[in-house]
Structure formats: C-alpha cells, structure tokens
Motif scaffolding. Structure first.
Motif, PDB file in Angstrom:
ATOM      1  N   THR A  30       1.345  -1.400   0.189  1.00 10.52           N
ATOM      2  CA  THR A  30       0.263  -0.132  -0.028  1.00 10.52           C
ATOM      3  C   THR A  30       0.793   1.294   0.212  1.00 10.52           C
ATOM      4  N   LEU A  31       2.155   0.855  -0.622  1.00 11.84           N
ATOM      5  CA  LEU A  31       3.160   2.239  -0.876  1.00 11.84           C
ATOM      6  C   LEU A  31       2.509   3.575  -2.217  1.00 11.84           C
ATOM      7  N   PRO A  32       2.889   4.120  -2.391  1.00  9.48           N
ATOM      8  CA  PRO A  32       1.941   5.090  -2.770  1.00  9.48           C
ATOM      9  C   PRO A  32       2.940   4.957  -4.335  1.00  9.48           C
ATOM     10  N   THR A  33       2.354   4.249  -5.779  1.00  9.62           N
ATOM     11  CA  THR A  33       3.318   3.985  -6.415  1.00  9.62           C
ATOM     12  C   THR A  33       1.884   3.210  -7.862  1.00  9.62           C
ATOM     13  N   PRO A  34       2.290   3.196  -9.058  1.00  9.09           N
ATOM     14  CA  PRO A  34       1.524   3.209  -9.403  1.00  9.09           C
ATOM     15  C   PRO A  34       1.058   2.142  -9.956  1.00  9.09           C
ATOM     16  N   LYS A  35       0.274   1.736 -10.437  1.00 11.21           N
ATOM     17  CA  LYS A  35      -0.157   0.180 -10.277  1.00 11.21           C
ATOM     18  C   LYS A  35       0.475  -0.484 -11.922  1.00 11.21           C
ATOM     19  N   VAL A  36       0.300  -1.744 -11.732  1.00 13.23           N
ATOM     20  CA  VAL A  36       1.503  -1.993 -12.938  1.00 13.23           C
ATOM     21  C   VAL A  36       0.028  -2.868 -13.868  1.00 13.23           C
ATOM     22  N   HIS A  37      -0.213  -2.770 -15.212  1.00 15.73           N
ATOM     23  CA  HIS A  37      -1.264  -3.045 -16.306  1.00 15.73           C
ATOM     24  C   HIS A  37      -0.908  -4.492 -17.039  1.00 15.73           C
ATOM     25  N   ALA A  38       0.114  -4.010 -17.673  1.00 16.29           N
ATOM     26  CA  ALA A  38       0.444  -5.386 -18.672  1.00 16.29           C
ATOM     27  C   ALA A  38       2.391  -4.399 -18.499  1.00 16.29           C
ATOM     28  N   VAL A  39       3.016  -5.418 -19.071  1.00 16.55           N
ATOM     29  CA  VAL A  39       4.305  -4.901 -19.788  1.00 16.55           C
ATOM     30  C   VAL A  39       4.567  -6.282 -21.217  1.00 16.55           C
ATOM     31  N   GLY A  40       5.896  -5.283 -22.082  1.00 17.77           N
ATOM     32  CA  GLY A  40       5.359  -6.189 -23.912  1.00 17.77           C
ATOM     33  C   GLY A  40       6.533  -5.603 -24.508  1.00 17.77           C
ATOM     34  N   GLU A  41       6.725  -5.728 -25.558  1.00 19.18           N
ATOM     35  CA  GLU A  41       7.204  -4.888 -26.659  1.00 19.18           C
ATOM     36  C   GLU A  41       6.511  -3.392 -27.292  1.00 19.18           C
ATOM     37  N   PHE A  42       6.669  -3.125 -27.714  1.00 16.42           N
ATOM     38  CA  PHE A  42       5.887  -1.638 -28.277  1.00 16.42           C
ATOM     39  C   PHE A  42       6.598  -0.929 -29.647  1.00 16.42           C
ATOM     40  N   ASP A  43       6.403  -1.195 -30.910  1.00 19.38           N
ATOM     41  CA  ASP A  43       7.359  -0.583 -31.688  1.00 19.38           C
ATOM     42  C   ASP A  43       8.540  -0.606 -31.685  1.00 19.38           C
ATOM     43  N   ILE A 103       8.885   5.110   3.528  1.00 16.79           N
ATOM     44  CA  ILE A 103       8.568   3.960   2.525  1.00 16.79           C
ATOM     45  C   ILE A 103       9.865   2.777   3.004  1.00 16.79           C
ATOM     46  N   HIS A 104      10.609   3.603   3.928  1.00 19.08           N
ATOM     47  CA  HIS A 104      11.103   2.338   5.186  1.00 19.08           C
ATOM     48  C   HIS A 104      10.762   2.171   5.952  1.00 19.08           C
ATOM     49  N   GLU A 105       9.735   2.155   6.574  1.00 19.50           N
ATOM     50  CA  GLU A 105       9.143   1.346   7.302  1.00 19.50           C
ATOM     51  C   GLU A 105       8.542   0.048   6.521  1.00 19.50           C
ATOM     52  N   LYS A 106       8.739   0.289   6.124  1.00 22.62           N
ATOM     53  CA  LYS A 106       7.956  -1.616   4.918  1.00 22.62           C
ATOM     54  C   LYS A 106       8.878  -2.580   4.537  1.00 22.62           C
ATOM     55  N   PRO A 107       8.855  -3.845   5.012  1.00 24.54           N
ATOM     56  CA  PRO A 107       9.685  -4.240   4.911  1.00 24.54           C
ATOM     57  C   PRO A 107      10.015  -5.214   3.439  1.00 24.54           C
ATOM     58  N   ASP A 111      16.780  -4.772   6.149  1.00 26.95           N
ATOM     59  CA  ASP A 111      15.625  -5.779   5.809  1.00 26.95           C
ATOM     60  C   ASP A 111      14.509  -4.561   5.083  1.00 26.95           C
ATOM     61  N   ARG A 112      14.541  -2.858   4.882  1.00 25.03           N
ATOM     62  CA  ARG A 112      13.230  -2.260   4.465  1.00 25.03           C
ATOM     63  C   ARG A 112      13.199  -2.026   2.826  1.00 25.03           C
ATOM     64  N   CYS A 168      14.786  -2.006  -3.931  1.00 24.07           N
ATOM     65  CA  CYS A 168      15.738  -3.178  -3.433  1.00 24.07           C
ATOM     66  C   CYS A 168      16.148  -3.712  -1.650  1.00 24.07           C
ATOM     67  N   CYS A 169      16.142  -3.895  -1.533  1.00 26.15           N
ATOM     68  CA  CYS A 169      15.911  -4.557   0.165  1.00 26.15           C
ATOM     69  C   CYS A 169      17.265  -4.209   0.660  1.00 26.15           C
ATOM     70  N   GLY A 170      17.014  -2.949   2.020  1.00 30.80           N
ATOM     71  CA  GLY A 170      18.505  -3.023   2.807  1.00 30.80           C
ATOM     72  C   GLY A 170      18.106  -1.688   3.424  1.00 30.80           C
ATOM     73  N   ASN A 171      19.534  -1.509   4.392  1.00 27.51           N
ATOM     74  CA  ASN A 171      19.470  -0.185   4.884  1.00 27.51           C
ATOM     75  C   ASN A 171      19.298   1.022   4.638  1.00 27.51           C
TER      76      ASN A 171
END
Length: 307
Positions: free
Chosen positions: A112-125, A163-167, A207-208, A235-238
């Motif tokens: 539940t971080l304020p990040t965009p939701k992913v809908h698809a990944v692919g090759e475009f042009d 952000i850093h409060e999340k595992p 581990d944050r 990434c996961c770290g300090n």
C-alpha cells in the motif's frame, strides 16, 4: 493501412487496425535522473511517430492510444496511453529492465505504498515498456526548487520514511547491487576497488524497502495525493543507504539542500548523520556505473578518491 499483415507479438492479427500515432512531446529532464515518469515541462515543439500495440485489460483485444510524451530521461520515456501511462525504455535498454520495474511495483502494490499500479509489460514498436497508472501531473520538484523552504524538505523526508517503514521482502538486495556496481565501475584502480568493497562489508545491512532513486523529480502530486515513480532500482536494505543515495543526487543538482535533507531525515527518525554519510564512499562509487560522465569527478571525490 490496407491489405493483410502478420500478427504482432501482442496479437494484432489480420483485420485489426494498428494506427500510426503522432505524439506531441512535452519534456522535462531533471539534472541527475536516469528516468522520469509523468513530469510535465515546457513544450519544446518536438513531435514523433510511434506505433504501439498492446493487449487491453480484457485480454486478447489489441488497442492503440494517442498521447503526449509526458516525461523523458536517460533510460526511458513516458507517454500518455488513454487514462494510463506507458513507460518505454530506450532501444538500448535491456529487456529485463521493464520486467524488473514491473516486478518491483507488483511487490510494492501489496504494501500500500503510493506507487503506480502495473497493468501490462511488453514490446511496443521495438521497445520494451510498462503500462501503469498515470500519476498526477504536478511535480513535487517544482515546489522543492522554487520555495526552498523547510516545509517541502520535511514533506519529502516524511514520504521517504514511509517507504522505509515497509519490509523489503522479495526485492533485490541493496548490498549485492552496490557490490556488483563497485566491481564493474570504471575509473577505479584495484586498490581503491578493494578498499571500497571492504568498507561496504563493514556497513550494516537492512531489510526495509529502499527506493534507490528518491529525489524531488520522482515525486508527484501533493499532500495525501503524493505518488512516487521510477522504481527500477527498488531494493531491500538499510534505509540510511537510501538516504545517502538521495544526498548524492541532491549534492549534484542542489548542493545547498543536500546536507539539509540528511539532517532533516536524521532529526525525524532519530538516526545519526554520521551513520548516513558512512555510506557515501560505496554509494558514490556505485553511481559511476550509471553513465553520468559529467558527475564522475565529483563522485570520485565523494567516494574519497582523487579524480
């Protein structure tokens, strides 16, 4: 377009129309960022054509959208795609980059971080990209640069702390990434490289969730409507290492605000400034791999090396 054509890799088969699109560009490039998403700037009058094929959320039906170029950086461009945003990596980028960012965002979505939701990944042009939620057009950097006040600094610090409060379970290891980048960084002699790696080994792991590229141009909206973009290097770290990375970025772009940021974060979280700056040599050295030649001398100095 008339006649039959071969199906594209996303299922646009015979009888389905893939339109040529003209994208009027509105570009803003911050002074240090590798990629920028949805950061509107002044229209430089640039236009381009691009053909985009993508399966819609219902699956199986190809669709195309026309939109402006919302943001541009060293590694990627971001376009309007209907109500969404399409982040296209440069043709020279590795295919893995788009999947890595999409995987990171998928992990962060459940936190539940304020990040965009992913809908698809692919090759475009011929370019790989990620289709995601579009974030607010207002860029926090506008306030951060123009007002240069304590309130903006504290807002950014509070967002960083959230952000850093999340595992960071499931995200790549920050320590492993720094080590790999130091090993391949150009301009380092064997003795300096060995010293930096030994110094890195003495620093405490964590581990944050770490953003990996947290700066004002990667924050959009305001107040409760903040959204954070560009999670390729999450990434996961300090957390202190993540703050030090922000210090390095600000030191180049806005040197008068860099130490203020470190001190504000330390004050809010009860951290030691010295604990944050202890990460400076490996963080600065690792950035040498990012193709920012105009920063190399400065990065070598920050890493404690003579350019």
């Amino acid at each position: 377009m008339s006649g039959k054509r071969k199906s594209c890799s996303f299922g646009c088969g015979p009888g389905q129309v893939c339109q040529r699109q003209v994208l009027a560009s509105t570009i803003f490039v911050p002074p240090f960022s590798s990629t920028v998403a949805n950061c509107d700037g002044g229209d430089r009058g640039i236009s381009r054509e691009i053909t985009i094929h993508l399966l819609n959320s219902n699956g199986g039906t190809a669709m195309t959208e026309t939109g402006r170029l919302l943001g541009s950086g060293k590694e990627a461009e971001v376009f309007e795609y209907g109500a969404l945003a399409l982040k296209l990596y440069r043709p020279t980028a590795r295919k893995a980059s788009s999947f890595r960012e999409a995987a990171n965002l998928s992990i962060l979505e459940r936190l539940t971080l304020p990040t965009p939701k992913v809908h698809a990944v692919g090759e475009f042009d011929g370019r790989w990209g990620v289709l995601m939620d579009r974030v607010p057009s207002s860029c926090f950097a506008d306030q951060f640069v123009s007002m240069a006040g304590k309130a903006q600094l504290e807002e950014m610090v509070q967002l960083h702390r959230s952000i850093h409060e999340k595992p960071g379970d499931g995200l790549p290891s920050l320590m492993a990434r720094l080590s790999a980048r130091i090993r391949r960084a150009e301009g380092l002699d064997a003795a300096s490289r060995k010293r930096l790696l030994l110094e890195l080994d003495t620093l405490p792991d964590g581990d944050r969730v770490c953003h990996g590229d947290f700066h004002p141009w990667n924050i959009h909206g305001s107040g409760q409507g903040f959204m954070i973009v560009d999670w390729l290097d999450a990434c996961c770290g300090n957390p202190l290492a993540d703050v030090c990375r922000t210090y390095v970025l600000l030191h180049h772009a806005m040197p008068d605000r860099a130490m203020d940021y470190v001190e504000a974060y330390a004050s809010l979280t009860g951290s030691e400034v010295s604990g944050i700056l202890a990460w400076l040599p490996p963080i600065a050295a690792a950035r040498l791999t990012e193709g920012v030649a105009n920063e190399n001398d400065e990065l070598l100095r920050l890493a404690g090396l003579n350019p």
